[in-house]
Design an enzyme around this catalytic site. Structure first.
Site, short mmCIF file in Angstrom:
data_model
loop_
_atom_site.label_atom_id
_atom_site.label_comp_id
_atom_site.label_asym_id
_atom_site.label_seq_id
_atom_site.Cartn_x
_atom_site.Cartn_y
_atom_site.Cartn_z
N ASN A 34 57.94 -43.53 -10.54
CA ASN A 34 58.47 -44.68 -11.47
C ASN A 34 57.41 -45.03 -12.40
OD1 ASN A 34 60.77 -46.11 -9.30
ND2 ASN A 34 61.16 -44.75 -11.04
N ASP A 90 69.87 -47.63 -7.07
CA ASP A 90 70.04 -46.97 -8.30
C ASP A 90 71.06 -47.50 -9.23
OD1 ASP A 90 68.80 -45.09 -10.03
OD2 ASP A 90 69.78 -43.32 -9.32
C1 IPE Z 1 64.59 -43.69 -6.89
O1 IPE Z 1 65.61 -43.86 -8.30
C2 IPE Z 1 63.57 -44.84 -7.06
C3 IPE Z 1 64.05 -46.09 -6.84
C4 IPE Z 1 65.17 -46.36 -6.44
C5 IPE Z 1 62.92 -47.07 -6.87
P1 IPE Z 1 65.34 -43.19 -9.63
O2 IPE Z 1 66.09 -43.61 -10.73
O3 IPE Z 1 63.68 -43.14 -10.13
O4 IPE Z 1 65.22 -41.73 -9.25
P2 IPE Z 1 65.48 -40.31 -10.33
O5 IPE Z 1 64.54 -40.34 -11.11
O6 IPE Z 1 66.85 -40.46 -10.95
O7 IPE Z 1 65.69 -39.15 -9.19
C1 IPE Z 2 67.02 -48.32 -10.21
O1 IPE Z 2 67.62 -48.41 -11.39
C2 IPE Z 2 65.71 -49.20 -10.25
C3 IPE Z 2 64.35 -48.63 -10.34
C4 IPE Z 2 64.14 -47.22 -9.91
C5 IPE Z 2 63.37 -49.23 -10.42
P1 IPE Z 2 67.44 -47.41 -12.48
O2 IPE Z 2 66.31 -47.84 -13.58
O3 IPE Z 2 66.82 -46.00 -11.97
O4 IPE Z 2 68.86 -47.05 -13.13
P2 IPE Z 2 69.17 -46.00 -14.12
O5 IPE Z 2 69.23 -44.74 -13.04
O6 IPE Z 2 68.45 -45.74 -15.26
O7 IPE Z 2 70.72 -46.29 -14.22
MG MG Z 3 67.78 -44.40 -11.53
#
Ligand code: IPE
Ligand code: IPE
Ligand code: MG
Length: 254
Positions: free
Chosen positions: A71, A23
């Site tokens: 996602n 994340d």
């Molecule tokens: C969790 O991260 C999913 C992945 C790392 C693929 P998200 O960024 O989607 O999670 P939330 O929405 O903050 O809980």
């Molecule tokens: C994790 O990074 C990658 C995926 C969930 C695919 P994020 O895209 O969730 O990054 P933040 O949470 O917005 O910083």
């Molecule tokens: Mg995230």
């Protein structure tokens, strides 16, 4: 103070299976005034380095949460870009995995991914099937709740067909219908970027996993950060409902 936090790290106590909620790509990009996709692009580089770092540190199985069932709710452009990056990554890694003897496996509703991605996944899984020393598991279109529903459906079908008996139902007999069938449960679950939630990731499989939250954003997550998480794991005592004395009867008697 708990004795667990004072105990020295046991160098042999390496988690067999580490699962990571990657994340912070978006925030990494935002902090630099870059588009979110640039963060994802850098995140793929981290996937590459962490795949090898984990193996160097003695881990046998690494599961990476790459795309959640939720996602899909992101803006269309971002979803499209993520699928594009995934396809590019798989295209580039296929030969590398074969060369370096990395077995690739997946968990998630793979049939919901773009056709091109599905084809590359199938080819990579097939060509790396025999490698037994180190396994990379990609969680794609993964969510624990959909996994439970899919497993319940498959289990019910097996009961209907007489392959399972409801009276014999146990966690072990049911777990065969999860995406993770045949895989060991994660010993250590790491989440980067400072968020402290599970986001629908391996909820049942992580029932007794140790959790580790790192403030580092995924594109910056290094081998040293992974080593720190593993060292922290090595200092913990996993009790599985028992007492510390039961686990160390000799030490406790002294
Ligand atoms: C969790 O991260 C999913 C992945 C790392 C693929 P998200 O960024 O989607 O999670 P939330 O929405 O903050 O809980
Ligand atoms: C994790 O990074 C990658 C995926 C969930 C695919 P994020 O895209 O969730 O990054 P933040 O949470 O917005 O910083
Ligand atoms: Mg995230």
């Amino acid at each position: 103070m708990s004795s667990a936090s004072q105990a020295p790290a046991d160098p042999l106590n390496v988690p067999r299976h580490v699962a990571i909620i990657m994340d912070g790509n978006g925030r990494w990009a935002k902090a630099r005034g870059l588009p979110r996709i640039e963060g994802h692009r850098r995140g793929v580089e981290t996937v590459r380095s962490v795949t090898y770092a984990a193996r160097d540190l003695g881990v046998k199985m690494l599961t990476l949460y790459a795309f959640s069932a939720e996602n899909w709710n992101r803006p269309k452009d971002e979803v499209g870009a993520l699928m594009g990056l995934l396809e590019l990554y798989l295209r580039k890694e296929l030969d590398t995995f074969v060369r370096d003897r990395v077995r690739l496996m997946t968990v998630g509703r793979i049939e919901g991914l773009p056709r091109g991605v599905q084809r590359l996944l199938a080819a990579t899984v097939e060509r790396t099937r025999e490698f037994a020393d180190y396994t990379l598991v990609l969680a794609l279109n993964y969510g624990s709740r959909t996994e439970m529903v899919d497993a319940a459906r498959a289990y019910a079908a097996a009961v209907g067909a007489g392959r399972e008996k409801l009276n014999d139902a146990s966690w072990d007999s049911f777990a065969k219908y999860l995406y993770t069938s045949g895989m060991p449960d994660p010993d250590l679950v790491i989440r980067t970027s400072g968020e402290t939630r599970m986001s629908n990731f391996l909820l049942m499989q992580a029932a007794y996993a140790e959790l580790y939250f790192s403030p580092v954003l995924w594109p910056d997550f290094s081998k040293a950060d992974l080593a720190a998480a593993i060292a922290d794991f090595a200092r913990r005592e996993r009790r599985y409902g028992m007492t510390s004395e039961q686990l160390k009867p000799v030490a406790a008697a002294k």
